[in-house]
Design an enzyme around this catalytic site. Structure first.
Site, PDB file in Angstrom:
ATOM      1  N   PRO A   4      15.079 -60.388  30.580  1.00  0.00           N
ATOM      2  CA  PRO A   4      15.247 -60.195  32.119  1.00  0.00           C
ATOM      3  C   PRO A   4      15.597 -59.229  32.633  1.00  0.00           C
ATOM      4  O   PRO A   4      15.096 -57.735  33.731  1.00  0.00           O
ATOM      5  CB  PRO A   4      16.815 -60.102  32.222  1.00  0.00           C
ATOM      6  N   CYS A  33      18.830 -62.352  19.433  1.00  0.00           N
ATOM      7  CA  CYS A  33      20.750 -62.377  19.676  1.00  0.00           C
ATOM      8  C   CYS A  33      20.914 -63.911  18.920  1.00  0.00           C
ATOM      9  O   CYS A  33      21.592 -64.798  19.577  1.00  0.00           O
ATOM     10  CB  CYS A  33      20.198 -62.588  21.512  1.00  0.00           C
TER      11      CYS A  33
END
Length: 339
Positions: free
Chosen positions: A142, A265
């Site tokens: 993002p 992640c």
């Protein structure tokens, strides 16, 4: 099947853990992390324990907010010495799970701060971006890492790429929210398949960040649709193939002597260490860069799990240090001929 969690804050709706995902993680991570998994699981399944760091925006610097953070007991991240830590990057964190309110997006107004998982700054710092360099953020949405890169230095050219059209809109909005227009004009934003970037722009970049699509452990645990979650788990084995293809493209786009940082992640060894091992075994012109020093310098704020790699580190959530998961690996392209 969904299991209800206690609400992280009074007045907020409780989040729900997807048991399908939790059971899958339980089998995999209890083997890969051993005893550490029990603590990691407790943190990941308890949003009330999650912490949020505050990255200050140097393009609209909030001096008063910085004073308030000090008064509230926040401390500056990376108080120890890192080989590369630009003074222009300032990030604050609290040892308690205190979360500030996110600022609203307003056209023409720059936000003063960005809330993030503090471990997500490690890939940015590992890249060691310098003023004037040509930098590629291959999977940029993002946009938090792109914003963080620009807190560190003024690249001569920053190429932010995102293949997913919805996430691309999110990326553009993030950049517009934190970066002044004159600097925005020097940033190229594209919607290309990252696997093709190396062919279209060979040896064009000094630094490349591959923050790869992965099985995001935090968000997957809270999948609201169990059937969709089961489908994601079944497709999980294909992710390393995509990650390796993205890295191979990034290597082609990287100039000889340039640095590449790979990050995810997820805790998954298949998407982390195994991906990097495959790249090192199949590319004679790619060398591992030792980043073990970060684990020593940053142990005050992060908990690390062994990776068996000098070039890779893994941040795991821990009590009072609920950051991660975040895997980071650093590679260098040699000047010799290679694949």
């Amino acid at each position: 099947m969904l299991t209800r969690l206690k609400a992280p804050r009074e007045g907020k709706l409780a989040k729900q853990i997807c048991k399908v995902v939790l059971d899958h993680f339980e089998k995999q991570y209890s083997k890969e992390l051993g005893d550490a998994w029990d603590t990691v699981r407790d943190i990941l399944t308890s949003p009330s324990c999650w912490q949020y760091a505050v990255l200050l925006n140097r393009f609209n610097y909030p001096f008063e907010l910085e004073k308030d953070l000090h008064l509230k007991g926040y401390h500056k991240l990376f108080q120890g010495s890192l080989p590369y830590y630009p003074k222009s990057m300032k990030c604050y964190l609290s040892k308690t799970p205190d979360r500030m309110t996110s600022e609203r997006y307003q056209i023409g107004n720059l936000k003063r701060y960005y809330l993030l998982n503090a471990a997500s700054l490690l890939p940015v710092l590992a890249l060691e971006v310098q003023d004037g360099e040509k930098v590629l953020d291959l999977c940029a949405a993002p946009g938090g890492k792109s914003v963080a890169l620009l807190q560190c230095a003024y690249p001569g050219y920053l190429h932010c790429n995102e293949y997913d059209s919805l996430r691309l809109r999110w990326l553009k909005q993030t950049l517009e929210s934190f970066i002044p227009q004159p600097l925005i004009n020097t940033i190229k934003v594209s919607e290309l398949d990252g696997r093709d970037m190396g062919e279209s722009q060979p040896e064009s970049f000094d630094k490349v960040l591959v923050d790869a699509p992965c099985s995001n452990d935090r968000s997957w645990l809270f999948s609201s649709d169990s059937q969709k979650a089961a489908c994601m788990i079944s497709q999980r084995r294909n992710l390393p193939v995509l990650q390796i293809e993205l890295l191979r493209s990034a290597i082609k786009a990287l100039r000889p002597g340039g640095l590449l940082v790979y990050s995810t992640c997820t805790l998954s060894k298949a998407e982390n260490q195994d991906v990097i091992s495959e790249i090192l075994n199949s590319h004679s012109n790619i060398m591992p860069v030792d980043i073990k020093g970060i684990t020593r310098t940053c142990s005050q704020d992060f908990t690390f799990a062994p990776t068996g790699q000098e070039c890779g580190l893994l941040v795991i959530p821990d009590k009072g240090k609920a950051w991660g998961p975040m895997y980071v690996a650093k590679l260098k392209k040699s000047w010799s001929m290679g694949k």
